[in-house]
Each structure stands twice: as C-alpha cells, then as structure tokens.
Write a protein that holds these residues in place. Sequence first.
Motif, PDB file in Angstrom:
ATOM      1  N   ARG A 167       0.838  -1.203   0.000  1.00  0.00           N
ATOM      2  CA  ARG A 167       0.000   0.000   0.000  1.00  0.00           C
ATOM      3  C   ARG A 167       0.875   1.256   0.000  1.00  0.00           C
ATOM      4  NH1 ARG A 167      -1.247   2.868   4.078  1.00  0.00           N
ATOM      5  NH2 ARG A 167      -0.861   1.228   5.596  1.00  0.00           N
ATOM      6  N   LEU A 168       1.919   1.259   0.831  1.00  0.00           N
ATOM      7  CA  LEU A 168       2.800   2.420   0.899  1.00  0.00           C
ATOM      8  C   LEU A 168       3.610   2.596  -0.387  1.00  0.00           C
ATOM      9  CD1 LEU A 168       4.017   2.102   4.578  1.00  0.00           C
ATOM     10  CD2 LEU A 168       2.549   3.891   3.624  1.00  0.00           C
ATOM     11  N   ARG A 169       4.027   1.493  -0.979  1.00  0.00           N
ATOM     12  CA  ARG A 169       4.756   1.577  -2.252  1.00  0.00           C
ATOM     13  C   ARG A 169       3.849   2.143  -3.350  1.00  0.00           C
ATOM     14  NH1 ARG A 169       9.831   1.851  -1.084  1.00  0.00           N
ATOM     15  NH2 ARG A 169      10.545   0.116   0.179  1.00  0.00           N
ATOM     16  N   ALA A 170       2.585   1.744  -3.350  1.00  0.00           N
ATOM     17  CA  ALA A 170       1.640   2.280  -4.334  1.00  0.00           C
ATOM     18  C   ALA A 170       1.439   3.780  -4.116  1.00  0.00           C
ATOM     19  CB  ALA A 170       0.314   1.542  -4.249  1.00  0.00           C
ATOM     20  N   GLN A 171       1.352   4.194  -2.864  1.00  0.00           N
ATOM     21  CA  GLN A 171       1.185   5.617  -2.572  1.00  0.00           C
ATOM     22  C   GLN A 171       2.446   6.395  -2.925  1.00  0.00           C
ATOM     23  OE1 GLN A 171      -0.089   5.314   1.512  1.00  0.00           O
ATOM     24  NE2 GLN A 171      -2.245   5.465   0.929  1.00  0.00           N
ATOM     25  N   ARG A 172       3.614   5.771  -2.708  1.00  0.00           N
ATOM     26  CA  ARG A 172       4.864   6.445  -3.083  1.00  0.00           C
ATOM     27  C   ARG A 172       4.926   6.616  -4.604  1.00  0.00           C
ATOM     28  NH1 ARG A 172      11.051   5.051  -3.107  1.00  0.00           N
ATOM     29  NH2 ARG A 172      11.838   7.170  -2.877  1.00  0.00           N
ATOM     30  N   THR A 173       4.410   5.642  -5.333  1.00  0.00           N
ATOM     31  CA  THR A 173       4.350   5.762  -6.789  1.00  0.00           C
ATOM     32  C   THR A 173       3.536   6.993  -7.180  1.00  0.00           C
ATOM     33  OG1 THR A 173       4.553   3.368  -7.081  1.00  0.00           O
ATOM     34  CG2 THR A 173       3.604   4.608  -8.917  1.00  0.00           C
ATOM     35  N   GLU A 174       2.421   7.226  -6.500  1.00  0.00           N
ATOM     36  CA  GLU A 174       1.588   8.396  -6.777  1.00  0.00           C
ATOM     37  C   GLU A 174       2.331   9.695  -6.474  1.00  0.00           C
ATOM     38  OE1 GLU A 174      -2.124   8.057  -4.707  1.00  0.00           O
ATOM     39  OE2 GLU A 174      -2.549   6.093  -5.575  1.00  0.00           O
ATOM     40  N   VAL A 175       3.080   9.720  -5.372  1.00  0.00           N
ATOM     41  CA  VAL A 175       3.834  10.922  -4.997  1.00  0.00           C
ATOM     42  C   VAL A 175       4.900  11.219  -6.042  1.00  0.00           C
ATOM     43  CG1 VAL A 175       5.428  11.891  -3.282  1.00  0.00           C
ATOM     44  CG2 VAL A 175       3.395  10.663  -2.523  1.00  0.00           C
ATOM     45  N   ILE A 176       5.643  10.192  -6.455  1.00  0.00           N
ATOM     46  CA  ILE A 176       6.691  10.392  -7.453  1.00  0.00           C
ATOM     47  C   ILE A 176       6.077  10.802  -8.792  1.00  0.00           C
ATOM     48  CG2 ILE A 176       8.533   9.259  -8.747  1.00  0.00           C
ATOM     49  CD1 ILE A 176       9.034   7.537  -6.211  1.00  0.00           C
TER      50      ILE A 176
END
Length: 130
Positions: A17-26
């Motif tokens: 979940r956090l990796r997916a959210q980090r993808t959105e931030v990047i």
Amino acid sequence: MAIRFDRVLGVHEDAMRLRAQRTEVIAANLANADTPNYQAQDIDFAAAIRDAQGGARLAATAGAHIQPGEGRHGLAGTLFRESTQPSIDGNTVEPEREKAMFGENAVQYTASLRLLGDRLQGLLTAIRGE
C-alpha cells in the motif's frame, strides 16, 4: 480456528500500500516538473511503515503544540525533498532523479507483491492439506 490475515500477511500488505502511494507521490512530482515553485515530495518509507504497523506516536500535551500532521498525500511520512539543483523558478523536481526513484520503487513493489503471493500460496497449501 479462525485465520487472522493480518498475522499471515504481515508487513507485506502495508508495504504494498505504501509503495503504491509512493508511486503516486513520485508521479505527481514528475507531472509538476515544469510548475513554478513546486516542491518535490517523497515518503519516508521507514516512518510510514512504522506508523502503519502501530509504531510510537507523538502526543501533544498542550493545545499550542504542533500536531504531527499528514502530508499532502495523506501520509504521515510525506516530506519535501531537498533538491541538489533547484531551478530558477523555485521548482525542486529533478526529472532524472524522479525517474530513477520511480524505477526503484517499482522493483520494491514487485518484490513485496511476490512475497505476499508466496505467503498466500503457503496459506492455500495449508488449507488444502498438501
């Protein structure tokens, strides 16, 4: 006997979940590479996973204390990233750096997905009695 999926899946569910959210931030950083005064953001993954796993939280003991808030993307670990070469218009996004981090994050997401899949496969094997 009931199966507690939070124990079976462990940290992998939160990591994905956090990796997916980090993808959105990047991706948001890359999308705003030409926006004046845009400040590049990132997620402090260690702090975010600790928070997701119920880690220590700060407590405000007085109303005047600064509250530990969430970043723009709704994560406590969202930070502004310092740029090594900020542009004249104040934008701190470095597209090459963002692309490299995007790729690294994709590899880590895939690893989490594979580990989670292995856990689920092990659970299915146990249920079937194989």
